[in-house]
Design a protein around this motif. Structure first.
Motif, mmCIF file in Angstrom:
data_model
loop_
_atom_site.group_PDB
_atom_site.id
_atom_site.type_symbol
_atom_site.label_atom_id
_atom_site.label_comp_id
_atom_site.label_asym_id
_atom_site.label_seq_id
_atom_site.Cartn_x
_atom_site.Cartn_y
_atom_site.Cartn_z
ATOM 1 N N THR A 292 0.657 -1.244 0.519
ATOM 2 C CA THR A 292 -0.034 0.507 0.034
ATOM 3 C C THR A 292 0.595 1.586 -0.300
ATOM 4 O O THR A 292 1.690 1.057 -0.120
ATOM 5 N N VAL A 297 -2.891 4.835 4.925
ATOM 6 C CA VAL A 297 -2.337 5.016 7.007
ATOM 7 C C VAL A 297 -3.541 6.539 7.058
ATOM 8 O O VAL A 297 -3.081 7.801 6.802
ATOM 9 N N TYR A 391 -6.918 2.007 7.106
ATOM 10 C CA TYR A 391 -5.594 1.268 6.983
ATOM 11 C C TYR A 391 -5.253 1.811 8.723
ATOM 12 O O TYR A 391 -5.565 3.185 9.078
ATOM 13 N N LEU A 407 0.746 -3.655 10.366
ATOM 14 C CA LEU A 407 -0.085 -2.549 9.791
ATOM 15 C C LEU A 407 -1.504 -3.860 9.648
ATOM 16 O O LEU A 407 -0.721 -4.344 9.355
ATOM 17 N N LYS A 409 -5.864 -3.914 8.247
ATOM 18 C CA LYS A 409 -6.923 -3.134 7.284
ATOM 19 C C LYS A 409 -7.592 -3.657 7.905
ATOM 20 O O LYS A 409 -7.636 -4.674 8.370
#
Length: 413
Positions: A292, A297, A391, A407, A409
């Protein structure tokens, strides 16, 4: 190599603000503070008198007495959280191969209270009179080992000991282990129970802890008057599964893990690189790992310890990693409520980050009063915020220069 998708299907937590993941998250949403005077020992002759202790934890409510005697407090926390995560996921070993189920649970200090007690015993009675259970209850990896024994998970069982980054490393390593095909299910997280005279004294001597006697002004991440962290304790354990494995058994899904980055500052024993470059690279690595881009984010659960160097360095790192988007995203520190749980911090914050995505809610940095020009991003001051989150990143930065970022999602069917 095929990159398999990994989801979170079970959560377990014991924190200074709750005895379950549900209680802890609700307390965070309510802006509750878990910091109070130390009760586990008498700190009257010490400079630091506050900690973020777990309240009302009675091990007999969860575990048989013979098992309790063979577990340190940090292991008790971890095993109880693992059982909660298993129950929450409605998962039993009948639904998987034991050899493809593993455990990665971190602890930074392990059974320090056991070491202190057995050292006193040895000095008083002679060193050959130290308990035969001292070593197997005190070593850091025993939380992971006891979870494996209790669950029957026979795959990889490990314990990252990377100071305050350990919980995040455990979750990230477990994520990659499933993603790359070595396992289908992993219990992962971190645990800590180090509110002891030696730990408080050691952190105080190195001027890491806040000596502010006011619980409302002791752990104040990103505030200009911050003066150190507040030592916390607790545990967080997540059940991760390969996506099709979870879907086949109809599991509920909290969030998807999509990226992980780990780096080292290689700079100083305790201080972060002032320019934040090491932490920035961990964030950039997690974003690249997910395939990504930084502008996607929406929220960061910051390491945010309330020390002068960490908070300024992390702010610099976010600016370096995100550029102009740094001023668009939200970045708060739940350590303003839980204190700093060391090896458990990243795991508990991974849980909070997953729930932030599920609920569309960015928790606050509570007790924020005095803005700092070195920490000038949106720290979600004092009031949590409903937001459309897709995110979210969770950061951990540890002594020794360890940096970890995961990270997550939002899960959408």
């Amino acid at each position: 190599m095929e990159r398999r998708r990994v989801v979170i299907t079970g959560l377990g937590a014991i924190t200074p603000v709750g005895l379950t993941a549900v209680e802890s998250w609700q307390a965070v949403k309510d802006g509750a503070c878990g910091i109070a005077p130390i009760t586990q020992f008498d700190p009257s002759d010490m400079k630091v008198k506050l900690a973020a202790e777990v309240k009302d934890f009675v091990p007999e409510n969860y575990l048989p007495k013979p098992e309790i005697k063979r577990m340190g407090r940090f292991t008790q926390f971890a095993v109880v959280c693992a059982m909660e995560a298993m129950a929450d996921a409605n998962f039993t070993l009948d639904e998987a191969e034991a050899d493809r189920c593993g455990v990665i649970v971190s602890s930074g200090i392990g059974g320090l209270s056991i070491t202190e007690a057995e050292h006193d015993r040895g000095k008083e009675r002679g060193w050959d009179r130290v308990s035969p259970f001292y070593i197997p209850t005190g070593i850091c990896n025993m939380a992971a080992g006891q979870i494996a024994i209790r669950t029957g998970f026979r795959g990889m069982c490990s314990c990252p000991v990377t100071a305050c980054t350990g919980g995040t490393n455990a979750v990230g390593d477990a994520f990659h282990y499933i993603r790359d095909g070595y396992a289908d299910v992993m219990l992962c997280g971190g645990t800590e129970a180090a509110v002891t005279p030696l730990a408080i004294g050691g952190f105080t001597s190195m001027k890491a802890l806040s000596q502010n006697p006011d619980p409302n002004r002791a752990s104040i991440p990103f505030d200009k008057e911050r003066s150190g962290f507040v030592l916390g304790e607790g545990a967080g354990v997540l059940l991760l599964e390969e996506l099709s494995h979870a879907q086949k058994r109809g599991a509920k899904i909290y969030a998807e893990l999509v990226g992980y980055g780990a780096t080292c500052d290689a700079y100083h024993m305790t201080a972060p690189r002032p320019d934040g470059s090491g932490a920035a690279k961990a964030m950039e690595m997690a974003i690249r790992d997910a395939g990504t881009t930084p502008d996607q984010v929406d929220y960061i659960n910051a390491h945010g310890t309330s020390t002068p160097l960490n908070d300024a360095g992390e702010t610099a790192a976010v600016k370096l990693a995100f550029g102009d988007h740094a001023r668009e995203l939200m970045m708060s520190s739940t350590k303003s409520m839980t204190g700093h749980m060391l090896g458990a911090a990243g795991a508990v914050e991974a849980i909070f980050t997953a729930l932030s995505l599920r609920d569309g809610y960015a928790p606050a940095t509570i007790h924020y009063e005095v803005p700092d020009e070195a920490c000038d991003l949106d720290v979600v001051p004092n009031e949590g915020r409903s937001a459309d989150l897709h995110y979210a990143l969770s950061n951990s930065l540890g002594f020794g220069g360890h940096n970890g970022s995961i990270l997550l999602k939002k899960w959408e069917d």
